[in-house]
Design a protein around this motif. Sequence first.
Motif, PDB file in Angstrom:
ATOM      1  N   GLN A 168      18.604 -11.765  12.501  1.00 31.41           N
ATOM      2  CA  GLN A 168      18.316 -10.612  13.199  1.00 31.41           C
ATOM      3  C   GLN A 168      16.716 -10.847  13.297  1.00 31.41           C
ATOM      4  OE1 GLN A 168      18.116  -8.317   9.342  1.00 31.41           O
ATOM      5  NE2 GLN A 168      19.601  -7.044   9.338  1.00 31.41           N
ATOM      6  N   ALA A 187      24.666 -10.891  11.917  1.00 30.61           N
ATOM      7  CA  ALA A 187      23.517 -10.162  11.310  1.00 30.61           C
ATOM      8  C   ALA A 187      23.141  -8.781  10.951  1.00 30.61           C
ATOM      9  CB  ALA A 187      22.189 -10.016  12.369  1.00 30.61           C
ATOM     10  N   THR A 188      24.627  -8.318  11.163  1.00 32.36           N
ATOM     11  CA  THR A 188      25.120  -7.351  10.447  1.00 32.36           C
ATOM     12  C   THR A 188      26.463  -7.186   9.657  1.00 32.36           C
ATOM     13  OG1 THR A 188      26.449  -6.783  12.282  1.00 32.36           O
ATOM     14  CG2 THR A 188      24.259  -6.219  11.894  1.00 32.36           C
TER      15      THR A 188
END
Length: 266
Positions: A168, A187-188
Motif C-alpha cells: 500500500q 494491497a487490498t
Amino acid sequence: MAPPSLAGRSLLEFLLTLLIGLAPVACGLLVLSLQVEREQEETSELSAVEAIYVIDRVIDTLHDAAGAVLSLAGQRCESALPTLRQQAFKQPNVRSLVLVRENRGYCSTLLGDFDAAVDPGTFFNQRLRLDLRNEITPDVPVLHYRIQEYPFGVIAISDARILQTELQGFKNAIVLVLQFGNDYIWATGNGSASQVPDHKENLQRTVSEKYGYTVHAGYPDGHTWQMITQAMASTAPSLLLVGIITSAVAYWGLFRQRRRPSSPTE
C-alpha cells in the motif's frame, strides 16, 4: 472576384501552411505519448524491484527469528516454550513460531504442546507458504516461513497483512501482486490467479533471488491512455502556439516574400 487560378493558389498556400504548422504539433504529441509510455514502463519496473526489496526485508525477519530457535527443535515443548515465546515477542513481524520434528509440528507459541502434520510439498520453494484460509484466523491470510534441518525444523508464521501494508506504500496507481506458488496477495486482497486485479498494462515480472516468490507490477487497462490525455491537455496550448508561429513564419518566408513587387529598373 479572384480568378480561379489565384483562388486555387491561395487555397494551396493555405493548406501547405497549415500542414507546416501542424507538423511540430503532431511531432510534439507523438514524442509526448512515447515519453509517457516509457515513464510508465520505467515506473512499473522500478516498483517491482522496490517491492522485492521491501518484501525480502519482511521475510528476512522471519528467517532470522526461525534460525534463532532452530537449536530448540527436538527439545521437549515444555522446556523450549519459554525461549520460543521470548523470541517471537522480540520480532513484531512474527505472529508465532512452531517447532517441527520429522515433519510434524509439536510445539507452538500460540498452542503450546500440540501435534499436526507438516507437508513440505505445500511450501513454495520448500520454504514459503501463503495460507489464505487458516483455521485460527480464517479471515486473515498468514505467511509461513520454514527452515528445515531434517529431522528438525522451525516454521515462523506472520500475518500476511504486513505484506499488504508494504504494498500500500506504493503510489502512482501501480498494481503490485505477490505470487507464492498458486496463491496471490495484493494491497487490498488475496486469492487465486482469476481474482487478481487488472494490471496488464506495462506488466513487469520480477523474481526474488533470495526467496523465489514473484512480484507482478502493472497498471489497469486504460491507465496509460488516461495519463497521455492528461499530459496532452496540459501541453496542447504550448504546442498549438508553436504551430501558429511556425505557420506564420512559413507563410511569410514562402509566399509573402515571393509576392512582394520587384523594384523598377532604370
